[in-house]
Scaffold this active site. Sequence first.
Site, mmCIF file in Angstrom:
data_model
loop_
_atom_site.group_PDB
_atom_site.id
_atom_site.type_symbol
_atom_site.label_atom_id
_atom_site.label_comp_id
_atom_site.label_asym_id
_atom_site.label_seq_id
_atom_site.Cartn_x
_atom_site.Cartn_y
_atom_site.Cartn_z
ATOM 1 N N GLU A 90 0.830 -1.215 0.000
ATOM 2 C CA GLU A 90 0.000 0.000 0.000
ATOM 3 C C GLU A 90 0.857 1.255 0.000
ATOM 4 O OE1 GLU A 90 -3.331 -0.011 2.702
ATOM 5 O OE2 GLU A 90 -3.504 2.165 2.624
ATOM 6 N N LYS B 217 -7.648 -0.130 11.267
ATOM 7 C CA LYS B 217 -7.060 -0.668 10.022
ATOM 8 C C LYS B 217 -5.819 0.144 9.662
ATOM 9 C CE LYS B 217 -6.555 -1.127 5.361
ATOM 10 N NZ LYS B 217 -5.686 -0.332 4.469
ATOM 11 N N ASP C 86 3.809 -13.589 12.230
ATOM 12 C CA ASP C 86 2.475 -14.008 11.815
ATOM 13 C C ASP C 86 1.522 -12.807 11.861
ATOM 14 O OD1 ASP C 86 -0.087 -15.074 11.670
ATOM 15 O OD2 ASP C 86 0.406 -16.858 12.842
ATOM 16 N N HIS D 64 -2.642 10.520 -0.841
ATOM 17 C CA HIS D 64 -2.854 9.195 -1.434
ATOM 18 C C HIS D 64 -2.785 9.258 -2.933
ATOM 19 C CE1 HIS D 64 -4.939 6.060 1.324
ATOM 20 N NE2 HIS D 64 -3.751 6.393 1.743
HETATM 21 C C1 MEV Z 1 -6.089 3.530 4.716
HETATM 22 O O1 MEV Z 1 -5.408 2.340 4.393
HETATM 23 C C2 MEV Z 1 -6.060 3.799 6.204
HETATM 24 C C3 MEV Z 1 -6.932 4.943 6.684
HETATM 25 O O2 MEV Z 1 -8.275 4.777 6.227
HETATM 26 C C4 MEV Z 1 -6.870 4.962 8.187
HETATM 27 C C5 MEV Z 1 -7.847 5.910 8.864
HETATM 28 O O3 MEV Z 1 -8.899 6.243 8.284
HETATM 29 O O4 MEV Z 1 -7.560 6.271 10.007
HETATM 30 C C6 MEV Z 1 -6.479 6.270 6.114
#
Ligand code: MEV
Length: 424
Positions: free
Chosen positions: A86, A264, A280, A378
């Site tokens: 990513e 995430k 792992d 991004h």
């Molecule tokens: C993207 O991989 C992760 C985010 O969505 C985390 C977040 O929203 O805090 C940018």
Amino acid sequence: MTTEAKTSRVSGFHKKTPRERLDFVADFAGLDGDTVAHLADMGNLDPHLADHLIENVIATMSIPVGIATNMRVDGADVLIPMATEESSVVAAVCNAARQCYDSGGFTTSMSDAAMIAQVQLVGVSDPHHARLRILERRDEIKAICDACDPVLVRLGGGFRDVEVRIVDAPGGAMVVTHLIVDTRDAMGANAVNSMAEALAPHAAAWTGGRVYLRILSNYADRRLARARATWTCDAIGGPEVRDGIVSAYHFAAADPYRAATHNKGIMNGISAVVLATGNDTRAVEAGAHAYAARDGRYSSLTRWEVTADGDLAGSIEVPMAVGLIGGATKLHPTARANLKILGATTADRLARIIAAVGLAQNFSALKALATTGIQKGHMALHARNIAMMAGAAGAEVDAVARILVERGTVRVDVAEAELKRLRG
Ligand code: MEV
């Protein structure tokens, strides 16, 4: 014309060589020569090792390893290898770390470094009585467990404690024994699983119950890694940015829909280091999410507050079952090299560094989200991928990416058109 139906029932597939398997797959899936040649190239992983790490190997898959710079953890500077597909994940850690470097970087700590193994007993007529019958045998249980792994005991690890829970399950009460085991520099799954299996027949005899599962718990809440850092209000762009980050945390703390995305992002950083070091990823992810729900509602793994001086204080506490020995950590040459770059000589230090990376990742995500939004950064990185997908190579990649960002349309068709134009 009839075509013979393809079958996935292959006898002795596991006994074939990777190349023989690949040829079979190529035939089955109609892969062209270039694709087969691509898959046959195992890159920097020894084909023999690959073939022995997992089953039915035909190829390897390379993931970029990037280095997070600017990280200072417990007073020592570290370079952190991160394996991720990513874009912006590595840059996010570098940026967060740069902004708290002058205020001391990250301070970390660890709870006990113990794993838990569970032994499930069902059909116990007197569960509460049985619970005490198990607990009374602590010394015997310790001896059974420690006999499974004399090397671990010699290294100072081994059995630490036994706990027995009565779990109110749909089919009736279960008596669940927890073995608490210090696995030292190993992640410890094998060690604790062996102990649970060794204890099981004894537990059945003591309680009159029937044993089913004997396996570690990935909810490793006896192996918590903690990290904290302070970002001065000036370093991050003022009180509005600080308050935006704190408000983003409040959102995640209160709403599981937001918390899942928030966490995430944290795992973007954590899993990248876990993978880079051959650990792992699924075990750490399972533990993190279970811990995030420990109070009965899924919530944030991090906390963000304002200090008395008006600065931003971030902290994280997360189960971190990682090791330096065993499995891919020791066998995979890239994992070994990454551990060397990291300079972590104990599992404890590795776990603490990983927690710091999770916190850094979260800082950058929340800062971007609370200010310009995530898409600007991004898209700049994503544009490079799109440019490459359109066929750009070398200097063309940045040139096309820049045009895509300027135009605000990061799409393959636009990239193709721009590439055509650039090439005249
Ligand atoms: C993207 O991989 C992760 C985010 O969505 C985390 C977040 O929203 O805090 C940018």
